[in-house]
Design a protein around this motif. Structure first.
Motif, PDB file in Angstrom:
ATOM      1  N   ARG A  13       3.379   4.180  14.599  1.00  0.00           N
ATOM      2  CA  ARG A  13       3.559   5.567  15.028  1.00  0.00           C
ATOM      3  C   ARG A  13       4.413   5.594  16.299  1.00  0.00           C
ATOM      4  O   ARG A  13       4.276   4.739  17.173  1.00  0.00           O
ATOM      5  N   ARG A 117       9.339   8.048   4.982  1.00  0.00           N
ATOM      6  CA  ARG A 117       8.517   8.726   5.988  1.00  0.00           C
ATOM      7  C   ARG A 117       7.156   9.137   5.468  1.00  0.00           C
ATOM      8  O   ARG A 117       6.120   8.861   6.086  1.00  0.00           O
ATOM      9  N   GLU A 118       7.111   9.803   4.327  1.00  0.00           N
ATOM     10  CA  GLU A 118       5.828  10.291   3.800  1.00  0.00           C
ATOM     11  C   GLU A 118       4.891   9.122   3.487  1.00  0.00           C
ATOM     12  O   GLU A 118       3.693   9.165   3.804  1.00  0.00           O
ATOM     13  N   ARG A 119       5.421   8.070   2.899  1.00  0.00           N
ATOM     14  CA  ARG A 119       4.602   6.917   2.546  1.00  0.00           C
ATOM     15  C   ARG A 119       4.085   6.197   3.791  1.00  0.00           C
ATOM     16  O   ARG A 119       2.905   5.843   3.873  1.00  0.00           O
ATOM     17  N   ALA A 121       3.722   7.444   6.841  1.00  0.00           N
ATOM     18  CA  ALA A 121       2.777   8.290   7.576  1.00  0.00           C
ATOM     19  C   ALA A 121       1.416   8.312   6.883  1.00  0.00           C
ATOM     20  O   ALA A 121       0.374   8.260   7.535  1.00  0.00           O
ATOM     21  N   SER A 122       1.425   8.393   5.544  1.00  0.00           N
ATOM     22  CA  SER A 122       0.172   8.409   4.798  1.00  0.00           C
ATOM     23  C   SER A 122      -0.583   7.101   4.991  1.00  0.00           C
ATOM     24  O   SER A 122      -1.812   7.095   5.184  1.00  0.00           O
ATOM     25  N   ALA A 123       0.142   5.986   4.937  1.00  0.00           N
ATOM     26  CA  ALA A 123      -0.506   4.684   5.114  1.00  0.00           C
ATOM     27  C   ALA A 123      -1.087   4.547   6.520  1.00  0.00           C
ATOM     28  O   ALA A 123      -2.196   4.029   6.698  1.00  0.00           O
ATOM     29  N   ASP A 125      -2.184   6.940   8.385  1.00  0.00           N
ATOM     30  CA  ASP A 125      -3.393   7.781   8.434  1.00  0.00           C
ATOM     31  C   ASP A 125      -4.573   7.059   7.794  1.00  0.00           C
ATOM     32  O   ASP A 125      -5.687   7.072   8.322  1.00  0.00           O
ATOM     33  N   ARG A 126      -4.343   6.448   6.626  1.00  0.00           N
ATOM     34  CA  ARG A 126      -5.429   5.786   5.899  1.00  0.00           C
ATOM     35  C   ARG A 126      -5.926   4.524   6.583  1.00  0.00           C
ATOM     36  O   ARG A 126      -7.115   4.193   6.493  1.00  0.00           O
ATOM     37  N   THR A 278      -1.402  -1.280   1.914  1.00  0.00           N
ATOM     38  CA  THR A 278      -0.493  -0.247   2.381  1.00  0.00           C
ATOM     39  C   THR A 278      -0.186   0.791   1.310  1.00  0.00           C
ATOM     40  O   THR A 278       0.181   1.916   1.619  1.00  0.00           O
ATOM     41  N   ASP A 279      -0.330   0.429   0.048  1.00  0.00           N
ATOM     42  CA  ASP A 279      -0.122   1.373  -1.050  1.00  0.00           C
ATOM     43  C   ASP A 279      -1.440   1.576  -1.776  1.00  0.00           C
ATOM     44  O   ASP A 279      -2.023   0.624  -2.273  1.00  0.00           O
ATOM     45  N   ASP A 281      -2.044   2.903  -4.626  1.00  0.00           N
ATOM     46  CA  ASP A 281      -1.973   2.981  -6.082  1.00  0.00           C
ATOM     47  C   ASP A 281      -1.434   1.734  -6.759  1.00  0.00           C
ATOM     48  O   ASP A 281      -1.393   1.660  -7.974  1.00  0.00           O
TER      49      ASP A 281
END
Length: 302
Positions: A13, A117-119, A121-123, A125-126, A278-279, A281
Motif C-alpha cells: 500500500r 490495481r483492483e487485484r 488492492a483486493s489481495a 485487503d484480504r 494472493t489469488d 480463485d
C-alpha cells in the motif's frame, strides 16, 4: 534515473508517507536485490511496487530467457527475490510479484500497478495481518530387517543351489526354503504397504487439524526428491494462511502433532509473505510475467 530495466519484487500500500518512511522500505535498507541493487518504491494509484534497477545484459528478454536455463543462476536469483519479499513482509502486508518480472523503466512499473490495481488492492485487503506457514511431512522408509536364521542359504544366496551331500543334509533343517523365503518377502511388502497407508492417514490428520486453525489452506504437489534432495517420501506439502497474532499457537500445534506421529517427520517453515494466497480463485497466484517459468511459491519450495 527512471529509464532502463526495473525488476519488481512485491506490491504494498502507498500510505502517503515519504518514501523513506514506508515500513517495507525501512526493513530493506540493508538488503540488496537480484543484481545487488538497492530496492526502492515506485508509487501509483494508492499502491507502491518495490523494485530495483537491473542490467540489460542479464535481464533483457533474450538474455533473461537464456539465464533462466542456468539452474545455479536461477537459484541465486530466486533466493535474492525471496529475501527481499520476506524482509519487506516481516512487519507489513506485501503481495509478492512473480519471479523474473521485469518492466521497462518506472513507467512500466506504473502500468503494471494500473493494470492490476483492483487485484492488488483486493489481495491487500484480504491478506492484511496474515502470514503463510509451510508444513511438510515425510514418511521415512522402514529400517532394514534382520534376515532370519538360515536366510543366507535362501534362494538368493550364493551357492544355495550347490549344496549337496552331507553338508546339504546337515544344513537343511536350519536353512530357509524357497517357499518360506517368498512368503517372508510377501509379508514384508504387505507390512511396508500398511506402513505407507498409515503415514498417509497421519498426514491427512495433520492437514485436517491445521486447516481448522488457519483461515485458508492450500495443498501443493509432493516434492520431487531429485529436486529437494530429500529421499524420504513427501506425504504432505501444504501452506496455511494464519493471522499474524495466531502464529505462535499454530507453530506450537504443529510441534504437538509432530510428537504424536513418530513415523512421520513434520517440518514447519515460515512465517512467509502469503505467496500461496494472493489469488482467492486459483491454485497459483496471478502474475505479471516476462518469462515463462515457475513462480517462487512458498508452500512448494520452503
Amino acid at each position: 534515473m527512471t529509464e532502463g530495466l526495473r525488476y519488481a519484487y512485491a506490491v504494498v500500500r502507498d500510505t502517503g508517507t515519504p518514501e523513506a518512511a514506508l515500513d517495507a522500505l525501512t526493513a530493506l535498507e540493508e538488503v540488496r536485490g537480484v543484481a545487488g541493487e538497492p530496492v526502492r518504491a515506485v508509487r501509483h494509484l494508492g499502491l507502491a511496487v518495490l523494485a530495483g534497477a537491473v542490467p540489460a545484459e542479464d535481464f533483457d528478454e533474450g538474455p533473461l530467457r537464456r539465464r533462466l536455463e542456468d539452474m545455479a543462476w536461477l537459484e541465486d536469483m530466486a533466493r535474492a527475490h525471496q529475501r527481499v519479499v520476506d524482509t519487506a513482509g516481516a512487519e507489513s502486508c506485501v503481495i509478492p510479484v512473480r519471479l523474473a518480472t521485469v518492466c521497462q523503466g518506472e513507467e512500466g512499473l506504473r502500468r503494471m500497478l494500473a493494470t492490476g490495481r483492483e487485484r492488488f488492492a483486493s489481495a491487500l485487503d484480504r491478506l492484511e495481518g496474515r502470514v503463510e506457514w509451510g508444513v511438510k511431512a515425510y514418511a521415512a522408509p522402514p529400517p532394514p530387517q534382520e534376515p532370519p536364521a538360515g536366510a543366507a542359504n535362501g534362494p538368493d544366496s550364493p551357492g544355495a543351489s550347490g549344496a549337496s551331500g552331507a553338508s546339504g543334509a546337515s544344513g537343511a533343517s536350519g536353512a530357509m526354503s524357497g517357499r518360506d523365503y517368498l512368503r517372508r518377502r510377501k509379508a514384508q511388502r504387505q507390512a511396508a504397504e500398511r506402513r505407507w497407508g498409515d503415514t498417509e492417514e497421519d498426514a491427512r490428520l495433520v492437514h485436517h487439524t491445521l486447516s481448522g486453525l488457519a483461515e485458508r489452506a492450500r495443498l501443493h504437489p509432493p516434492q520431487d526428491p531429485r529436486l529437494s534432495g530429500v529421499s524420504d517420501r513427501n506425504v504432505l506439502n501444504a501452506a496455511y494462511l494464519v493471522r499474524r497474532e495466531d502464529s505462535a499457537a499454530f507453530a506450537e500445534r504443529v510441534g504437538e502433532l509432530a510428537g504424536r506421529t513418530p513415523e512421520l517427520r513434520v517440518e514447519l517453515t515460515g512465517p512467509w509473505a502469503p505467496y500461496s494466497f494472493t489469488d482467492p480463485d486459483q491454485t497459483t497466484a496471478p502474475h505479471q510475467t516476462t518469462a515463462p517459468h515457475q513462480t517462487g511459491s512458498a508452500g512448494a519450495d520452503r
